[in-house]
Design a protein around this motif. Sequence first.
Motif, short mmCIF file in Angstrom:
data_model
loop_
_atom_site.label_atom_id
_atom_site.label_comp_id
_atom_site.label_asym_id
_atom_site.label_seq_id
_atom_site.Cartn_x
_atom_site.Cartn_y
_atom_site.Cartn_z
N ARG A 128 39.14 47.88 38.37
CA ARG A 128 40.01 48.73 39.27
C ARG A 128 41.12 48.25 39.77
NH1 ARG A 128 38.51 52.82 37.18
NH2 ARG A 128 36.58 53.50 37.61
N LEU A 129 41.42 46.90 39.33
CA LEU A 129 42.78 46.48 39.74
C LEU A 129 43.91 46.98 38.67
CD1 LEU A 129 41.51 42.84 39.69
CD2 LEU A 129 42.06 44.17 41.57
N THR A 130 44.92 47.14 39.10
CA THR A 130 45.89 47.61 38.41
C THR A 130 46.74 46.14 37.84
OG1 THR A 130 46.73 49.14 40.04
CG2 THR A 130 48.41 48.58 38.61
N PHE A 131 47.14 46.29 36.44
CA PHE A 131 47.74 45.34 35.45
C PHE A 131 49.08 46.10 35.16
CE2 PHE A 131 43.21 44.32 35.35
CZ PHE A 131 43.39 43.02 35.81
N THR A 132 49.70 45.22 34.52
CA THR A 132 51.34 45.78 33.83
C THR A 132 50.65 46.07 32.73
OG1 THR A 132 51.63 43.58 32.96
CG2 THR A 132 52.57 44.30 35.15
N HIS A 133 51.46 46.99 31.96
CA HIS A 133 51.27 47.49 30.50
C HIS A 133 51.35 46.44 29.67
CE1 HIS A 133 55.38 48.07 30.68
NE2 HIS A 133 55.45 48.18 29.48
N THR A 134 52.16 45.34 29.90
CA THR A 134 52.29 44.17 28.85
C THR A 134 51.09 43.35 29.17
OG1 THR A 134 53.72 43.10 30.33
CG2 THR A 134 54.72 44.53 28.58
N MET A 135 50.53 42.99 30.39
CA MET A 135 49.47 42.22 30.69
C MET A 135 48.08 42.50 30.16
SD MET A 135 48.47 40.14 34.22
CE MET A 135 50.03 39.36 34.09
#
Length: 158
Positions: A128-135
């Motif tokens: 449910r955390l937000t990550f960058t599209h690269t991470m």
Amino acid sequence: MQIQILCVGRIKDSYLNEGIAEFAKRLRPYATVFVTELSEVKISENASSSAEIQVKEREGEKLLAGVKPGFLTVALDPRAPLIASEDIAALFGELELSGKNICFLIGGPLGLSPAVLAAVDRTISFSRLTFTHTMIRLLLFEQIYRGFRILRGEPYHK
């Protein structure tokens, strides 16, 4: 088994590229994993919401066009149902038995278009955390590796 990771954008951070390269090397005995990077559609930082929707739609069209024929499609979306590592292992087991391949889709900074989410076979979320599209790409490589280790009954952490 072939695993396609179809994504929007290039990774510029060396630490992410190094981590991905390490997991790609570890995955060689289990599957053929290849990344297909598509260019991001440029957008200004103060773009309107309608401009953002158009960008997601254009990137979505490129993503759907980039899927290899016959591959099971799985989109990574933070609003999708959460998936456990054991579920990924079970999915790989099913795919191996059926002789199928899989394509994971990762959107750009704005995420995936509704058309992509409607077109794929499954949507999943790692957190449910937000990550960058690269991470998230590094996290996906790690989970693919972990999934194969679980599937084979091999130790992962000691």
